[in-house]
Design a protein around this motif. Sequence first.
Motif, PDB file in Angstrom:
ATOM      1  N   HIS A 174       2.298   2.916  -1.338  1.00 55.01           N
ATOM      2  CA  HIS A 174       1.343   1.675  -1.619  1.00 55.01           C
ATOM      3  C   HIS A 174       2.423   0.690  -2.538  1.00 55.01           C
ATOM      4  O   HIS A 174       2.023   0.308  -3.531  1.00 55.01           O
ATOM      5  CB  HIS A 174      -0.004   2.011  -2.125  1.00 55.01           C
ATOM      6  CG  HIS A 174      -0.556   2.869  -1.490  1.00 55.01           C
ATOM      7  ND1 HIS A 174      -0.895   3.066  -0.100  1.00 55.01           N
ATOM      8  CD2 HIS A 174      -1.262   3.977  -2.205  1.00 55.01           C
ATOM      9  CE1 HIS A 174      -1.435   4.184   0.034  1.00 55.01           C
ATOM     10  NE2 HIS A 174      -1.876   4.848  -1.038  1.00 55.01           N
ATOM     11  N   PHE A 175       3.617   0.839  -2.094  1.00 55.52           N
ATOM     12  CA  PHE A 175       4.629   0.047  -3.096  1.00 55.52           C
ATOM     13  C   PHE A 175       4.536   0.751  -4.462  1.00 55.52           C
ATOM     14  O   PHE A 175       4.893  -0.174  -5.455  1.00 55.52           O
ATOM     15  CB  PHE A 175       4.435  -1.217  -2.932  1.00 55.52           C
ATOM     16  CG  PHE A 175       4.871  -2.388  -1.824  1.00 55.52           C
ATOM     17  CD1 PHE A 175       6.364  -2.380  -1.552  1.00 55.52           C
ATOM     18  CD2 PHE A 175       3.932  -3.013  -0.947  1.00 55.52           C
ATOM     19  CE1 PHE A 175       6.796  -2.769  -0.499  1.00 55.52           C
ATOM     20  CE2 PHE A 175       4.523  -3.443   0.098  1.00 55.52           C
ATOM     21  CZ  PHE A 175       6.021  -3.521   0.366  1.00 55.52           C
ATOM     22  N   TRP A 181       0.299  -3.488  -7.578  1.00 58.32           N
ATOM     23  CA  TRP A 181       1.424  -3.390  -6.869  1.00 58.32           C
ATOM     24  C   TRP A 181       2.467  -4.337  -7.457  1.00 58.32           C
ATOM     25  O   TRP A 181       3.756  -3.632  -7.618  1.00 58.32           O
ATOM     26  CB  TRP A 181       1.143  -4.276  -5.426  1.00 58.32           C
ATOM     27  CG  TRP A 181       0.247  -3.528  -4.531  1.00 58.32           C
ATOM     28  CD1 TRP A 181       0.509  -2.399  -3.840  1.00 58.32           C
ATOM     29  CD2 TRP A 181      -1.219  -3.884  -4.445  1.00 58.32           C
ATOM     30  NE1 TRP A 181      -0.680  -2.178  -3.177  1.00 58.32           N
ATOM     31  CE2 TRP A 181      -1.812  -2.914  -3.514  1.00 58.32           C
ATOM     32  CE3 TRP A 181      -2.175  -4.935  -5.066  1.00 58.32           C
ATOM     33  CZ2 TRP A 181      -3.128  -3.085  -3.143  1.00 58.32           C
ATOM     34  CZ3 TRP A 181      -3.499  -4.776  -4.377  1.00 58.32           C
ATOM     35  CH2 TRP A 181      -3.896  -3.910  -3.518  1.00 58.32           C
ATOM     36  N   ASP A 197       6.276   3.056   0.289  1.00 58.90           N
ATOM     37  CA  ASP A 197       5.827   2.509   1.655  1.00 58.90           C
ATOM     38  C   ASP A 197       5.008   1.374   1.326  1.00 58.90           C
ATOM     39  O   ASP A 197       4.564   0.887   0.408  1.00 58.90           O
ATOM     40  CB  ASP A 197       5.331   3.540   2.444  1.00 58.90           C
ATOM     41  CG  ASP A 197       4.155   4.112   1.988  1.00 58.90           C
ATOM     42  OD1 ASP A 197       3.300   3.443   1.599  1.00 58.90           O
ATOM     43  OD2 ASP A 197       3.726   5.428   2.081  1.00 58.90           O
ATOM     44  N   CYS A 198       4.941   0.605   2.581  1.00 58.62           N
ATOM     45  CA  CYS A 198       3.960  -0.449   2.532  1.00 58.62           C
ATOM     46  C   CYS A 198       2.651  -0.331   2.799  1.00 58.62           C
ATOM     47  O   CYS A 198       1.868  -1.428   2.976  1.00 58.62           O
ATOM     48  CB  CYS A 198       4.646  -1.733   3.175  1.00 58.62           C
ATOM     49  SG  CYS A 198       4.718  -1.397   5.019  1.00 58.62           S
ATOM     50  N   THR A 201      -1.427  -2.143   1.611  1.00 59.45           N
ATOM     51  CA  THR A 201      -0.946  -3.288   0.676  1.00 59.45           C
ATOM     52  C   THR A 201      -1.459  -4.685   1.391  1.00 59.45           C
ATOM     53  O   THR A 201      -1.946  -5.582   0.857  1.00 59.45           O
ATOM     54  CB  THR A 201       0.424  -3.316   0.668  1.00 59.45           C
ATOM     55  OG1 THR A 201       0.735  -1.898  -0.099  1.00 59.45           O
ATOM     56  CG2 THR A 201       1.117  -4.471  -0.092  1.00 59.45           C
ATOM     57  N   MET A 202      -1.090  -4.925   2.620  1.00 54.33           N
ATOM     58  CA  MET A 202      -1.099  -6.119   3.317  1.00 54.33           C
ATOM     59  C   MET A 202      -2.480  -6.611   3.563  1.00 54.33           C
ATOM     60  O   MET A 202      -2.800  -7.749   3.912  1.00 54.33           O
ATOM     61  CB  MET A 202      -0.405  -6.032   4.611  1.00 54.33           C
ATOM     62  CG  MET A 202       1.162  -6.118   4.437  1.00 54.33           C
ATOM     63  SD  MET A 202       2.139  -5.933   6.017  1.00 54.33           S
ATOM     64  CE  MET A 202       1.865  -4.331   6.670  1.00 54.33           C
ATOM     65  N   VAL A 210       4.108  -9.728  -0.614  1.00 56.15           N
ATOM     66  CA  VAL A 210       4.733  -8.544   0.195  1.00 56.15           C
ATOM     67  C   VAL A 210       6.395  -8.514   0.372  1.00 56.15           C
ATOM     68  O   VAL A 210       7.026  -7.745  -0.056  1.00 56.15           O
ATOM     69  CB  VAL A 210       4.176  -8.111   1.386  1.00 56.15           C
ATOM     70  CG1 VAL A 210       4.779  -7.261   2.181  1.00 56.15           C
ATOM     71  CG2 VAL A 210       2.434  -8.046   1.056  1.00 56.15           C
ATOM     72  N   ILE A 214       8.998  -6.325  -1.211  1.00 54.60           N
ATOM     73  CA  ILE A 214      10.308  -5.395  -0.455  1.00 54.60           C
ATOM     74  C   ILE A 214      11.428  -5.803  -1.039  1.00 54.60           C
ATOM     75  O   ILE A 214      12.759  -4.853  -1.311  1.00 54.60           O
ATOM     76  CB  ILE A 214      10.227  -5.962   0.978  1.00 54.60           C
ATOM     77  CG1 ILE A 214       9.131  -5.410   1.610  1.00 54.60           C
ATOM     78  CG2 ILE A 214      11.388  -5.419   1.707  1.00 54.60           C
ATOM     79  CD1 ILE A 214       8.699  -6.063   2.860  1.00 54.60           C
ATOM     80  N   VAL A 222      12.289   0.996   1.413  1.00 57.24           N
ATOM     81  CA  VAL A 222      10.983   0.862   1.943  1.00 57.24           C
ATOM     82  C   VAL A 222      10.727   1.186   3.231  1.00 57.24           C
ATOM     83  O   VAL A 222      11.544   0.973   4.349  1.00 57.24           O
ATOM     84  CB  VAL A 222      10.544  -0.637   1.851  1.00 57.24           C
ATOM     85  CG1 VAL A 222       9.086  -1.009   2.248  1.00 57.24           C
ATOM     86  CG2 VAL A 222      11.039  -1.309   0.622  1.00 57.24           C
ATOM     87  N   PHE A 240       2.919  -6.695   9.729  1.00 57.12           N
ATOM     88  CA  PHE A 240       4.137  -6.711   9.141  1.00 57.12           C
ATOM     89  C   PHE A 240       5.033  -7.678   9.836  1.00 57.12           C
ATOM     90  O   PHE A 240       6.055  -8.302   9.393  1.00 57.12           O
ATOM     91  CB  PHE A 240       4.630  -5.289   9.472  1.00 57.12           C
ATOM     92  CG  PHE A 240       6.088  -4.874   9.004  1.00 57.12           C
ATOM     93  CD1 PHE A 240       6.445  -4.842   7.784  1.00 57.12           C
ATOM     94  CD2 PHE A 240       7.284  -5.054   9.992  1.00 57.12           C
ATOM     95  CE1 PHE A 240       7.599  -4.362   7.303  1.00 57.12           C
ATOM     96  CE2 PHE A 240       8.397  -4.941   9.611  1.00 57.12           C
ATOM     97  CZ  PHE A 240       8.907  -4.630   8.215  1.00 57.12           C
ATOM     98  N   ILE A 253      13.379  -0.781   7.583  1.00 60.29           N
ATOM     99  CA  ILE A 253      11.811  -0.379   7.048  1.00 60.29           C
ATOM    100  C   ILE A 253      10.954   0.290   8.399  1.00 60.29           C
ATOM    101  O   ILE A 253      10.211   1.033   8.025  1.00 60.29           O
ATOM    102  CB  ILE A 253      10.820  -1.822   6.578  1.00 60.29           C
ATOM    103  CG1 ILE A 253      11.588  -2.345   5.446  1.00 60.29           C
ATOM    104  CG2 ILE A 253       9.541  -1.524   6.465  1.00 60.29           C
ATOM    105  CD1 ILE A 253      11.113  -3.622   4.994  1.00 60.29           C
TER     106      ILE A 253
END
Length: 265
Positions: A174-175, A181, A197-198, A201-202, A210, A214, A222, A240, A253
């Motif tokens: 989760h960043f 974040w 990792d992402c 989050t989004m 986002v 990154i 990432v 993404f 990524i």
Amino acid sequence: MYHIIDAHCHVYPAQIARKAADATGRFYDGLPTTCDGTVAALLEEGARSGIGHFIVQSVATKPEQVRSINQFIAHEVAQHPGVLTGLGTLHPESGDIAGDVAELLDLGLKGVKLHPDIQRFKLDDHRCLKIYELLEGRVPLLLHTGDKRFDYSNPNRLIPVLEIYKNLTVIGAHFGGYSIWEEAAQQLAGFPNLYVDCSSTMFALDYEVVVRLIRLYGAERVLFGTDYPMWSPAAEVEHFMRLELTGEERELILHRNAERLFGLA
């Protein structure tokens, strides 16, 4: 078309999967859990979304669950060769952490996942030091990191670990800081042994934020992850792909970083 590796998936035995998935949603203030947590549904989502490989894991809430969970993950990996890569679980209250580590490595698991907020331990707790010592220089450690509600896995707890165990490869989910974040990225970006990792989050951040996260960490640090079953992998891929990233950033990524960390290339 990009090759896609989902580097953050939770899976459970079919008979308890829906219950376990819903419990996770309740832990996160009642967020709706999109999928049922079974391997079968994960593979169906992958077929719909173009994801070709999954890093799968589960979390032991009690020390006595460690070995059965690791055996379950190893079994599922064996049933789906070339599609699943497994991470083991550990628990800092286990009476035989060294034995647990040896067994998960013998099972062919390629790393370890810990969730300090659910397992209720602080990352810099003395009980965890043996875990870090045993994993350092061997396999990656994927950590749930961050939560404004708790003080288990926020940057103040993670930074000492990164500073002391310099050869321990850590992936901060989760960043690096769920629900904090941007604050987490400001404190954690630049540590040479930290990846993020992402996942999860989004759903909460604007795409521009986002992308900024990154680039603060660097796309080479990432990984793409969906946090299945919390979110639909197909929907996460769609999110993404809307990010304004270069082709090189997407390649890193979506698969190259995970291939390098888990030896999948």
